[in-house]
Design a protein around this motif. Structure first.
Motif, PDB file in Angstrom:
ATOM      1  N   TYR A   1      -1.725  -9.970   5.864  1.00 59.28           N
ATOM      2  CA  TYR A   1      -2.811  -8.920   5.905  1.00 59.28           C
ATOM      3  C   TYR A   1      -3.866  -9.252   7.381  1.00 59.28           C
ATOM      4  CZ  TYR A   1      -2.040  -7.336   1.222  1.00 59.28           C
ATOM      5  OH  TYR A   1      -1.323  -6.808   0.208  1.00 59.28           O
TER       6      TYR A   1
ATOM      7  N   ASN B   1       0.761  -1.267  -0.107  1.00 58.47           N
ATOM      8  CA  ASN B   1       0.000  -0.132   0.057  1.00 58.47           C
ATOM      9  C   ASN B   1       0.807   1.134   0.074  1.00 58.47           C
ATOM     10  OD1 ASN B   1       0.770   0.336   2.394  1.00 58.47           O
ATOM     11  ND2 ASN B   1      -0.725  -0.548   3.458  1.00 58.47           N
TER      12      ASN B   1
ATOM     13  N   ASN C   1      -5.593  -6.098  -2.949  1.00 54.91           N
ATOM     14  CA  ASN C   1      -6.010  -5.032  -1.879  1.00 54.91           C
ATOM     15  C   ASN C   1      -6.845  -4.204  -2.699  1.00 54.91           C
ATOM     16  OD1 ASN C   1      -5.108  -5.169   0.381  1.00 54.91           O
ATOM     17  ND2 ASN C   1      -3.248  -3.764   0.182  1.00 54.91           N
TER      18      ASN C   1
END
Lengths: 495, 471
Positions: B388, A71, B462
């Motif tokens: 995650y 991310n 994601n």
């Protein structure tokens, strides 16, 4: 510079292992050997180029690469500084030597073996290049897979036990580090270590996080009392596996202490210094004594590695310039010397298929060249002045004396023990009476073996007399490390 | 009205095609091949329909049916997983003479049931979908009706599952009684901590759902059913209903139970920890690979539930990512089983794998990748799945759950390593039969390729999953 040179460095061995995978043939698969040799040499040359073109007057990370990854806060970030570049070069140097060594010694499934070595090289370079905690963890853990296979498939009789022990010990240590990495992510909002250095982790978290990282590095290092996997792994692993394990995999932990534990958690590092000193001293003295009593040459060298790593942890946690530079030097030197010693054992093992000290004796009468090389490395291993082994230990002890006389005295005692087991090993293997008729029939080292060991002898002696090129490489980075550490300690003390 | 039908298009198409293929099967003899291929085509077509439909949230039929990005994502996942499972097992089905034309049709019916489960916004519709799915699965478990173990597993599954459905239904009726509605959104408004009766009902619903995803302590059926059912059915059980079950679980936590987080959180944490520990420990002693994969799937559900236990969107997202990667790994693992044939028989014992690395190096290395990924070792995709989940768990400061979860990964690594040891370190005299099952080979390779290359750009999954919870 825009060319992603570090990514190339990392992925070149991986890509070439894919080509080896496609190559045909099992026995005498020369195309596989040539591809792996060529690619590992190319990687070596590339890493030398990186070293050559680095700016040693700056403590900043160089050749930075950054790509979006998981991310916005966890990025695929690579970079090198004066400390990591030497470990990268050590990796790229040892790998081609391993590949050469396995041409003669690995009889079975050589193609798969070469793939495993090259994949492992990718992960090892990745560990030393990564500037992001998650990327680091990824490469750090990934190295388990090829090493597990190298021990398990090509190892000795107790390979299954050793491979499992190696894998599970290391994994158990590392999962706590993963938890700590995620915790750091939530505390600081990033896993980019250059940013974490700036942000500074709050004091109340430091001790726990330090312990989590420590659990991983202590197993990998290995420190007493979690060192027991190492002798098993070394004894059962094939020669090339032992070489990589001793020369590079063990260095990941020392590097981890320098790159992560000390700069990210300075207050905790200060707090836990007595723990590290105690464990290091026990490692130095106890494992040296254990090494004295070994009957298996590889086991002896494995225990001596644990003792040598004791100096490394001791040096790092003195937080003095000499101490830290000494540990880095000791790691590089141990990488060369232990690799050479394991190769030496491999040479006689290939001929007589025994690692027992009692099998040999009086080798000097039949294998003069081999005996010369063996003695050089044994002396380097015990820290003879004029070899790299001396400089590392000397600097570490100098650092230790500035902090605590007791610790330094005890560590010095380890040097004597080191001389004892190394000389006794030499006496029993190289000199003495030949009782075994087989030994008389052994032929001396051949050209490839001389070539491998000769390169290492050259480096051990040259950098033993003239350490400046290495010391200059990491001088500024170490200064910066110590400055930041002292600033953090003084500001922490004011709070 | 026409607009509404448009929203229901995938379900309508699926229903109509099921009935028409059933007719074809009845009237044409020896029609397994035809119906099988038709079913694959129907699945592909349904995927195309869902891809072309909009992702905007629409609720129809008195708000009892939702179409949104969440349901579309799960429908596509279910369809793709079924497509691979079905086609990879075709040769196996024919070899084992269970190639009845009903086989693919019942699978389609169970898919239809799951569609309604993931799209439901109402207890009644949810329960109907669940039952349609479950009934199809009972039949599938015992499809090899001349085989004692297959029939036994079908009966076992039926009896236990019916009991859990009963509990679930009881919970649903209590929920209606105490909140006065069957609609998820309306229940959510009424379901608060003070409404003790409804909280009580929540426990029953949770038990039923935990049974469907085979979480401890409602896992007892899993090893027996997995072992008894034909491998092709086991692989379907291991993958597809788990996805639907988890989707519904997340939906329940996200909509109707969202206001009583503190009440259910502890239950889910307990279920999650128990599943992780049991999945890791019990698998160590297994000799049958299907039983082992059953325990491994229990463990994996435990990790996925750890994400749900956080009770926040990022946790749900991590669970969804986990289950998506789990699907890829399990399709690969089961496809490997279709390629293991010795002396004309498909082998199920772990010890039969010995010497695979020398006889079939490519299959061995693929199996190796899949197993290391299941163990969660980087750089394979399985690591990111766990990463995650634990990131979400640690974000909520649930350190105990994270530490236990991470330690169980080490224990579970042991039994995956044991299989790898047998494949790579052991030798065997018996050689494997060549199996002409190109689809299974292809799905093994695809799953391996996904698992290996996932680390290059993990954000891709994601980004997709992030979009599911926007509304």
């Amino acid at each position: 510079m825009n060319f992603p040179i570090l990514s190339t460095l990392i992925f070149l061995p991986l890509i070439s292992s894919f080509f080896i995978f496609l190559s045909k043939g099992q026995k005498n698969n020369y195309s596989a050997i040539y591809i792996s040799l060529f690619s590992s040499l190319a990687t070596f040359i590339l890493s030398i180029f990186v070293w050559y073109s680095m700016d040693f007057s700056s403590s900043e990370f160089q050749f930075l690469e950054e790509q979006s990854w998981i991310n916005n806060f966890i990025k695929f970030k690579l970079g090198v500084d004066g400390i990591s570049i030497l470990f990268i070069i050590l990796t790229t140097l040892i790998t081609p030597i391993c590949i050469v060594s396995c041409i003669n010694s690995v009889k079975d499934r050589i193609k798969e073996f070469l793939i495993a070595i090259l994949v492992l090289e990718t992960f090892m370079i990745g560990v030393f290049c990564s500037l992001d905690l998650v990327v680091f963890y990824l490469f750090f853990e990934a190295g388990l897979i090829p090493m597990f296979l190298i021990i398990g498939v090509w190892g000795g009789p107790r390979r299954v036990y050793s491979a499992f022990k190696f894998f599970l010990f290391t994994l158990l240590g590392s999962v706590l580090m993963l938890a700590a990495i995620i915790a750091i992510y939530w505390i600081t909002g990033t896993t980019d270590i250059t940013q974490i250095y700036e942000i500074k982790i709050p004091k109340e978290y430091q001790n726990l996080l330090w312990l989590a990282f420590f659990s991983s590095f202590a197993v990998k290092m290995p420190m007493w009392p979690v060192h027991t996997w190492l002798p098993d792994a070394h004894v059962e692993a094939p020669t090339a596996g032992s070489v990589i394990l001793a020369a590079i995999l063990l260095k990941m932990a020392g590097y981890g202490f320098l790159r992560f534990s000390v700069p990210m958690f300075p207050l905790a590092s200060e707090y836990f210094t007595p723990l590290i000193y105690t464990l290091s001293i026990i490692a130095i003295i106890y494992t040296s004594l254990v090494a004295l009593m070994q009957e298996d040459m590889k086991k002896l060298i494995a225990y001596s590695s644990v003792a040598h790593m004791g100096y490394v942890t001791l040096g790092i946690f003195t937080f003095t310039k000499q101490g830290i530079e000494g540990s880095i030097y000791q790691m590089i030197s141990h990488g060369l010397i232990s690799a050479a010693l394991f190769l030496c054992v491999g040479v006689v093992y290939d001929r007589l298929h025994s690692r027992m000290i009692s099998t040999y004796g009086g080798i000097v009468n039949y294998l003069p060249k081999y005996s010369f090389l063996f003695i050089v490395f044994a002396l380097a291993g015990l820290g003879l002045p004029g070899t790299t082994g001396f400089l590392g230990e000397f600097l570490v002890l100098t650092g230790a004396f500035q902090k605590s006389y007791l610790v330094a005295m005890l560590a010095t005692f380890g040097v004597v023990l080191g001389a004892a087991y190394m000389l006794w090993l030499t006496k029993r293997v190289i000199f003495g009476v030949t009782n075994n008729e087989e030994v008389k029939k052994m032929h001396d080292v051949n050209k490839t073996e001389i070539c491998m060991l000769g390169i290492l002898t050259f480096l051990v002696v040259v950098f033993g007399f003239y350490p400046a090129p290495l010391l200059e490489t990491f001088d500024i980075s170490v200064n910066n490390l110590i400055n930041n550490y002292e600033m953090a300690i003084s500001s922490g003390a004011i709070e | 009205m026409l607009n509404n039908l448009n929203i229901l298009l995938p379900e309508i198409f699926l229903t109509l095609s099921i009935f028409s293929t059933l007719m074809i099967g009845v009237f044409i003899k020896e029609s397994f091949n035809l119906i099988f291929n038709l079913s694959s085509a129907i699945i592909l077509f349904t995927i195309a329909i869902i891809f072309n439909s909009s992702n905007e949230t629409e609720k129809i039929f008195l708000d009892s049916f939702t179409r949104d990005s969440f349901s579309n994502f799960f429908k596509i996942l279910i369809l793709i997983a079924s497509l691979f499972v079905l086609n990879a097992s075709k040769v196996f089905i024919i070899d084992n003479k269970i190639g009845k034309f009903e086989y693919p049709i019942i699978i389609l019916l169970s898919i239809l049931g799951m569609f309604f489960m993931v799209s439901s916004n109402d207890i009644i519709l949810f329960y109907l979908g669940l039952e349609l799915q479950s009934l199809s699965l009972y039949i599938l478990a015992s499809i090899d009706r001349d085989n004692l173990r297959s029939s036994e597993s079908g009966i076992k599954y039926f009896v236990l599952s019916a009991l859990s459905s009963g509990l679930l239904l009881y919970g649903c009726s209590l929920l209606y009684g105490f909140t006065g509605s069957t609609n998820f959104d309306l229940i959510a408004d009424q379901l608060i901590k003070d409404n003790t009766g409804a909280v009580f009902a929540m426990v029953f619903v949770l038990v039923g759902l935990a049974f469907k995803v085979s979480a401890v302590p409602f896992h007892m059926w899993t090893p027996d059913v997995y072992e008894g059912a034909p491998t092709s059915i086991t692989s379907y059980f291991a993958v597809v209903p788990k996805v639907a079950g988890l989707a519904v679980l997340i939906k329940f936590m996200f909509i109707p139970f969202s206001n009583i987080l503190s009440e259910w959180q502890l239950i889910i944490i307990f279920i999650s920890i128990a599943s992780m520990i049991l999945g890791a420990v019990a698998a160590i002693v297994q000799k049958n690979i299907k039983r082992l994969l059953a325990y491994s799937s229990i463990g994996h559900v435990g990790y996925a539930l750890a994400g749900v236990a956080t009770g926040v969107t990022s946790g749900y997202e991590s669970s969804i990512i986990y289950i998506s990667i789990y699907v890829v790994m399990n399709i690969g693992a089961f496809s490997c089983l279709y390629l293991l044939k010795k002396d004309g028989e498909y082998r199920e014992n772990i010890s039969d794998l010995s010497g695979l690395s020398k006889k079939q190096p490519l299959l061995a290395i693929s199996f190796l990748v899949i197993l290391f990924s299941l163990a969660g070792i980087p750089p394979l995709a399985g690591f990111f799945a766990k990463f995650y989940v634990f990131t979400a768990v640690i974000e909520q400061k649930m350190y105990a759950l994270a530490i236990i979860g991470l330690l169980t990964t080490v224990i579970s690594a042991f039994y995956y390593l044991r299989i790898i040891k047998i494949i790579y370190f052991d030798d065997s005299a018996i050689s494997f039969d060549p199996v002409k099952n190109n689809v299974a080979k292809l799905s093994v390779l695809i799953s391996c390729a996904i698992l290996i290359t996932f680390f290059l750009y993990p954000a891709i999954l994601n980004n997709v999953v992030d979009a599911l919870f926007i509304n």
